[in-house]
Write a protein that holds these residues in place. Structure first.
Motif, mmCIF file in Angstrom:
data_model
loop_
_atom_site.group_PDB
_atom_site.id
_atom_site.type_symbol
_atom_site.label_atom_id
_atom_site.label_comp_id
_atom_site.label_asym_id
_atom_site.label_seq_id
_atom_site.Cartn_x
_atom_site.Cartn_y
_atom_site.Cartn_z
ATOM 1 N N THR A 195 0.972 -1.154 -0.112
ATOM 2 C CA THR A 195 0.065 -0.053 0.258
ATOM 3 C C THR A 195 0.958 1.314 0.030
ATOM 4 N N PRO A 196 0.703 2.114 -0.959
ATOM 5 C CA PRO A 196 1.526 3.433 -0.846
ATOM 6 C C PRO A 196 1.419 4.134 0.264
ATOM 7 N N GLN A 197 2.446 4.735 0.641
ATOM 8 C CA GLN A 197 2.621 5.480 1.831
ATOM 9 C C GLN A 197 1.418 6.677 1.968
ATOM 10 N N SER A 198 1.517 7.305 0.842
ATOM 11 C CA SER A 198 0.539 8.436 0.654
ATOM 12 C C SER A 198 -0.964 7.987 1.146
ATOM 13 N N GLN A 199 -1.504 6.728 0.559
ATOM 14 C CA GLN A 199 -2.836 6.322 0.889
ATOM 15 C C GLN A 199 -3.070 6.157 2.307
ATOM 16 N N ILE A 200 -1.904 5.361 2.933
ATOM 17 C CA ILE A 200 -2.128 5.164 4.540
ATOM 18 C C ILE A 200 -2.041 6.497 5.188
ATOM 19 N N ALA A 201 -1.261 7.279 4.916
ATOM 20 C CA ALA A 201 -1.160 8.703 5.500
ATOM 21 C C ALA A 201 -2.450 9.465 5.466
ATOM 22 N N ALA A 202 -3.358 9.364 4.204
ATOM 23 C CA ALA A 202 -4.279 9.985 4.186
ATOM 24 C C ALA A 202 -5.380 9.172 5.012
ATOM 25 N N ALA A 203 -5.486 8.100 5.072
ATOM 26 C CA ALA A 203 -6.446 7.251 5.880
ATOM 27 C C ALA A 203 -6.080 7.569 7.418
ATOM 28 N N VAL A 204 -4.983 7.587 7.818
ATOM 29 C CA VAL A 204 -4.820 7.860 9.465
ATOM 30 C C VAL A 204 -5.063 9.470 9.530
ATOM 31 N N ARG A 205 -5.012 10.252 8.738
ATOM 32 C CA ARG A 205 -5.203 11.576 9.081
ATOM 33 C C ARG A 205 -6.701 11.721 9.166
ATOM 34 N N GLU A 206 -7.541 11.023 8.508
ATOM 35 C CA GLU A 206 -8.877 11.077 8.504
ATOM 36 C C GLU A 206 -9.558 10.481 10.072
#
Length: 216
Positions: A195-206
């Motif tokens: 999973t791309p880091q960008s996708q994980i980061a966005a989900a964590v931020r939400e």
């Protein structure tokens, strides 16, 4: 286990302390919200989501004010102190994550658990680290502080007398402190294979924003 079936990400979070307060407890409901990012990760700036946090607090009976407003009774400060890949020693660096990384740090000798150490939801950090390589894991940690403003000596009045003229009263603000502060830590983490880091980061931020908006 908290698994998002659409993304395949596993989520977890931990709150250091459960804050039980209500807007009606304070004489001045006006609250100033300040978000900071001292993590060094520009991707996790919360400034763009300030309105979202203020709207959530307004629904709870608080009255958000502008950043330059001097009349407020509470300061709600959110400081992101870490944002990046999760590592096996992150729990040692950030104390309240101990219970989320495998083993309850506050376990008593009689086998009981000190639940005041933290409130956990979802997958433990240790589970995520054990299931995914570190490049596929992400964690964000923030300190949340509520400062109760001390207004007792907020203004100083000086009387100036010039001869027989009527005295002139000069009022000027003085340095204000807090009568009390309430603090807790929040951590949100997620992992997923390939999973791309960008996708994980966005989900964590939400998920992070939902918790911050509902912490009081």
């Amino acid at each position: 286990m908290v698994l998002d079936p659409e993304t395949g990400l596993q989520f977890g979070s931990v709150i250091e302390k459960n804050l039980v307060i209500d807007a009606s407890m304070f004489a001045n409901h006006r609250i100033k919200v300040r978000v900071r990012n001292t993590s060094g990760d520009p991707a996790f700036s919360l400034s763009a989501f300030l309105n979202q946090i203020e709207a959530a607090l307004a629904q709870k009976g608080y009255q958000p004010v502008a950043a330059d407003d001097d009349d407020f009774g509470l300061l709600f400060d959110v400081n992101v102190v870490y944002s990046g890949q999760a590592t096996s020693n992150i729990a040692q660096e950030i104390g309240f994550l101990g219970a989320a990384a495998g083993g309850i740090a506050g376990a008593r000798a009689d086998g009981g658990v000190d639940v005041a150490l933290g409130v956990l939801t979802g997958v433990t950090l240790g589970t995520i680290l054990g299931s995914h390589v570190t490049e596929d894991t992400y964690i964000a940690v923030a300190d949340v502080t509520i400062g109760i403003v001390d207004r007792a000596d907020a203004v100083k009045e000086t009387v100036i007398q010039f001869g027989a003229n009527a005295p002139e009263r000069v009022r000027e603000p003085v340095a204000q402190g807090f009568s009390d502060t309430i603090q807790t830590g929040i951590a949100v983490y997620a992992g997923g294979r390939n999973t791309p880091q960008s996708q994980i980061a966005a989900a964590v931020r939400e998920r992070f924003l939902r918790i911050v908006s509902d912490v009081i």
